[in-house]
Design an enzyme around this catalytic site. Structure first.
Site, PDB file in Angstrom:
ATOM      1  N   GLU A  42       0.846  -1.189   0.000  1.00 28.13           N
ATOM      2  CA  GLU A  42       0.000   0.000   0.000  1.00 28.13           C
ATOM      3  C   GLU A  42       0.891   1.252   0.000  1.00 28.13           C
ATOM      4  O   GLU A  42       1.941   1.270   0.630  1.00 28.13           O
ATOM      5  CB  GLU A  42      -0.881  -0.017   1.255  1.00 28.13           C
ATOM      6  CG  GLU A  42      -1.874   1.132   1.336  1.00 28.13           C
ATOM      7  CD  GLU A  42      -2.728   1.071   2.603  1.00 28.13           C
ATOM      8  OE1 GLU A  42      -3.857   1.584   2.560  1.00 28.13           O
ATOM      9  OE2 GLU A  42      -2.262   0.517   3.622  1.00 28.13           O
ATOM     10  N   LYS A 114     -10.219   0.457  -2.060  1.00 30.69           N
ATOM     11  CA  LYS A 114     -10.261   0.095  -0.644  1.00 30.69           C
ATOM     12  C   LYS A 114     -11.620   0.439  -0.035  1.00 30.69           C
ATOM     13  O   LYS A 114     -12.072   1.587  -0.100  1.00 30.69           O
ATOM     14  CB  LYS A 114      -9.140   0.834   0.095  1.00 30.69           C
ATOM     15  CG  LYS A 114      -8.976   0.457   1.566  1.00 30.69           C
ATOM     16  CD  LYS A 114      -7.783   1.206   2.148  1.00 30.69           C
ATOM     17  CE  LYS A 114      -7.500   0.809   3.579  1.00 30.69           C
ATOM     18  NZ  LYS A 114      -6.316   1.524   4.116  1.00 30.69           N
ATOM     19  N   CYS A 155      -4.989  -3.558   3.230  1.00 27.65           N
ATOM     20  CA  CYS A 155      -4.671  -3.187   4.613  1.00 27.65           C
ATOM     21  C   CYS A 155      -5.831  -3.394   5.588  1.00 27.65           C
ATOM     22  O   CYS A 155      -6.115  -4.515   5.986  1.00 27.65           O
ATOM     23  CB  CYS A 155      -4.150  -1.754   4.645  1.00 27.65           C
ATOM     24  SG  CYS A 155      -3.209  -1.357   6.149  1.00 27.65           S
TER      25      CYS A 155
END
Length: 267
Positions: A42, A114, A155
């Site tokens: 990321e 995301k 993440c």
């Protein structure tokens, strides 16, 4: 078909050109050792001193310096390249944190935005508000590769197992990350191994790993995990890469021995 899988770990700075140069070298090293699927972390291209700094670098979907760089390096190295996350312009002035997948000819195959944003107050006054600069994605995305289906996440998504259930049956899951040192020490490996075990899939996790210019300390521990939950390769701190082989016969053996995916009762 089996493949060599690689995850790249970085300690990205706020200088785009330096990050891209370092990432290029690491990709080339991994590809030269036979890696066919390579995952970047990321924010691999930029870690600003402030959360909103990335907005100055966000690109329109389908064009821009970082997107062209990803396509070029996938083609040059003859590998599938998963581009961690980069800022893609959102309609409201924020950006999407987009994970882009390019095939070995440099063609873009998928984009995942995301979904879960890191808005937290940790012990010791460590605070994050990703939603100030990032607009949330809405949909899970998986893509067909030569080695099976690949499920995408980024993440903080790792803490939401319901996302990965959308990928049930996928052979590969990727988790490009910038986990904090505090949360990584407590939960990183446990969560990654759980996602591998419950989905009986290979998990590739590429993390940031060190002290950044903004004072943020990221955990590192980039790893590749097999469908039985065993860590095949791991890196602690600093920039670098690790690689492990994917064995599809072994994956199918795990699923045959313990057919948990077939035994699911709840959606």
């Amino acid at each position: 078909m089996d493949a060599q899988l690689a995850v790249i770990q970085m300690v990205s700075s706020d200088i785009l050109s330096e990050n891209l140069e370092q990432a290029a070298g690491l990709i080339q090293e991994a590809a030269s050792e036979g890696a066919k699927l390579i995952l970047l972390p990321e924010n691999f291209a930029f870690m600003g001193r402030h959360e909103t700094d990335k907005l100055a670098l966000m690109e329109p979907d389908g064009e821009g310096v970082i997107q062209s760089w990803l396509a070029d390096h996938a083609r040059q190295q003859g590998c599938w390249l998963v581009g961690g996350s980069i800022p893609i312009a959102a309609p409201d002035g924020r950006c999407f944190a987009a994970c882009l997948v390019y095939d070995n000819e440099g063609q873009r195959r998928a984009r995942y935005d995301k979904i879960h944003l890191f808005d937290v107050n940790l012990a010791g006054g460590e605070t994050y508000r990703e939603s100030r600069s990032i607009a949330p994605g809405k949909l899970p995305v998986q893509v067909e590769t030569p080695w099976g289906q690949l499920g995408l996440s980024i993440c903080y998504d790792l803490r939401f197992p319901e996302l990965y259930r959308h990928y049930a049956g996928a052979e590969l899951l990727v988790v490009p990350s910038a986990f904090t040192r505090q949360t990584g020490a407590a939960h990183w490996e446990s969560l990654l191994r759980a996602r591998a075990i419950e989905n009986q899939a290979y998990v590739l996790a590429a993390d940031q790993g060190g002290l950044h210019q903004n004072g943020r300390q990221t955990f590192g521990g980039s790893m590749i995990i097999d469908p039985w939950g065993q860590v095949l390769a791991r890196m602690e701190q600093g920039p670098g890469w690790v690689m492990a082989g994917m064995d599809r016969d072994y994956l199918q053996s795990c699923r045959k021995q313990l057919p948990a995916l077939q035994h699911r009762q709840l959606d």
